[in-house]
Design a protein around this motif. Sequence first.
Motif, short mmCIF file in Angstrom:
data_model
loop_
_atom_site.label_atom_id
_atom_site.label_comp_id
_atom_site.label_asym_id
_atom_site.label_seq_id
_atom_site.Cartn_x
_atom_site.Cartn_y
_atom_site.Cartn_z
N UNK A 1 20.30 1.35 -5.76
CA UNK A 1 20.58 2.78 -5.94
C UNK A 1 19.26 3.43 -6.36
N UNK A 2 18.68 4.21 -5.47
CA UNK A 2 17.35 4.78 -5.71
C UNK A 2 16.30 3.95 -5.00
N UNK A 3 16.06 4.27 -3.73
CA UNK A 3 15.18 3.45 -2.89
C UNK A 3 13.72 3.89 -3.01
N UNK A 4 13.52 5.18 -3.29
CA UNK A 4 12.19 5.77 -3.43
C UNK A 4 11.41 5.56 -2.12
N UNK A 5 10.31 4.79 -2.13
CA UNK A 5 9.51 4.61 -0.91
C UNK A 5 9.83 3.29 -0.22
N UNK A 6 10.80 2.56 -0.72
CA UNK A 6 11.27 1.36 -0.02
C UNK A 6 10.55 0.07 -0.37
N UNK A 7 9.66 0.10 -1.36
CA UNK A 7 8.87 -1.11 -1.65
C UNK A 7 9.74 -2.22 -2.26
N UNK A 8 10.58 -1.83 -3.24
CA UNK A 8 11.47 -2.86 -3.81
C UNK A 8 12.46 -3.31 -2.75
N UNK A 9 12.91 -2.37 -1.92
CA UNK A 9 13.82 -2.71 -0.81
C UNK A 9 13.21 -3.78 0.07
N UNK A 10 11.96 -3.60 0.45
CA UNK A 10 11.29 -4.54 1.34
C UNK A 10 11.15 -5.91 0.67
N UNK B 1 0.82 -1.22 0.00
CA UNK B 1 0.00 0.00 0.00
C UNK B 1 0.85 1.27 0.00
N UNK B 2 2.05 1.17 -0.64
CA UNK B 2 2.89 2.35 -0.80
C UNK B 2 3.04 2.64 -2.29
N UNK B 3 4.08 3.33 -2.67
CA UNK B 3 4.35 3.64 -4.08
C UNK B 3 5.60 2.88 -4.51
N UNK B 4 5.60 2.37 -5.74
CA UNK B 4 6.79 1.67 -6.22
C UNK B 4 7.09 2.03 -7.67
N UNK B 5 8.35 1.89 -8.05
CA UNK B 5 8.74 2.08 -9.44
C UNK B 5 8.47 0.82 -10.25
N UNK C 1 20.10 -5.98 9.23
CA UNK C 1 20.70 -6.38 7.94
C UNK C 1 20.82 -5.24 6.93
N UNK C 2 20.22 -4.10 7.27
CA UNK C 2 20.17 -3.05 6.25
C UNK C 2 20.99 -1.82 6.62
N UNK C 3 21.38 -1.10 5.57
CA UNK C 3 22.00 0.20 5.76
C UNK C 3 21.43 1.15 4.71
N UNK C 4 20.78 2.22 5.18
CA UNK C 4 20.22 3.21 4.27
C UNK C 4 21.10 4.45 4.34
N UNK D 1 21.30 -14.23 7.22
CA UNK D 1 22.66 -13.99 6.74
C UNK D 1 22.67 -13.27 5.37
N UNK D 2 22.29 -12.01 5.40
CA UNK D 2 22.30 -11.22 4.15
C UNK D 2 22.46 -9.75 4.51
N UNK D 3 22.73 -8.93 3.48
CA UNK D 3 22.74 -7.48 3.74
C UNK D 3 22.13 -6.73 2.55
N UNK D 4 21.48 -5.65 2.90
CA UNK D 4 20.87 -4.78 1.89
C UNK D 4 21.36 -3.35 2.15
N UNK D 5 21.86 -2.70 1.09
CA UNK D 5 22.26 -1.30 1.17
C UNK D 5 21.35 -0.50 0.25
N UNK D 6 20.80 0.59 0.75
CA UNK D 6 19.90 1.41 -0.06
C UNK D 6 20.35 2.86 -0.05
N UNK D 7 20.54 3.43 -1.25
CA UNK D 7 20.99 4.82 -1.35
C UNK D 7 19.90 5.66 -2.00
#
Length: 214
Positions: free
Chosen positions: A35-44, A7-11, A120-123, A57-63
Amino acid sequence: MKYKNYWRKTGLKKPFGDQFLSFLNDINPKNVLEVGVFCGVTARNICELLNKNHKNDFSYFGLDLFGSEKQNNIDEIEPKFLNNQNFSNPLKKIYYNYILKENLNSLESVSKFLKKFSNNIQLVKGDTKETLNKIPLEKINFVFLDGGHSYETVNSDLNILMQKLPKNSHILCDDYCENFEIIEVSSAINDFCKKNTLKVGKKFNRFAYIFKDQ
Ligand SMILES: C[S@@+](CC[C@H](N)C(=O)[O-])C[C@H]1O[C@@H](n2cnc3c(N)ncnc32)[C@H](O)[C@@H]1O
């Protein structure tokens, strides 16, 4: 796994979200950069998939600029939504703009949305010309490049990534071909790949795919 909008916005609208996740699942990386997180939907969605495949055992970086100043204004193409958070769904407009008063493209909102993966994440907030150098690119296996869309920014991002990513890493770039082509993006990718003798492939009539084999 199916791509969810939360229920957010996504690219990545249908069917691209599902195609993206299926592609990511096949590559099965442990450390991903968006690179380009926008509202975080793809990140999630990425974090849910990585968590399913690798447990914790994973990591996600979002800029993302997350509202901060960008260094280049020439040809920069940004989602119109970023100007005034205008939703096509009036209920979302009431909920986010008047009840929660929440900017979905802010560092605070995306951090809250990704809270279950906070270990696991770094924004990182800011222009990728500076922030890309602040994260451990040498451990990243997969990059989704979807930040600044000017020729200059795409070229700069690819230059930094190619210098620092490890061998056998994958880059998927949005807005490369067919109906989704943004000419500044495709020209920057083609010129960069030609100059560096890299092969560029098309994926799902939308993305460019680059494999760094050394
Ligand atoms: C198309 S949206 C990303 C969509 C997102 N990947 C998704 O799947 O929902 C592009 C994002 O890039 C960010 N951006 C634009 N120029 C940038 C720059 N120079 N550095 C960092 N982020 C940038 C914008 O703030 C915007 O949130």
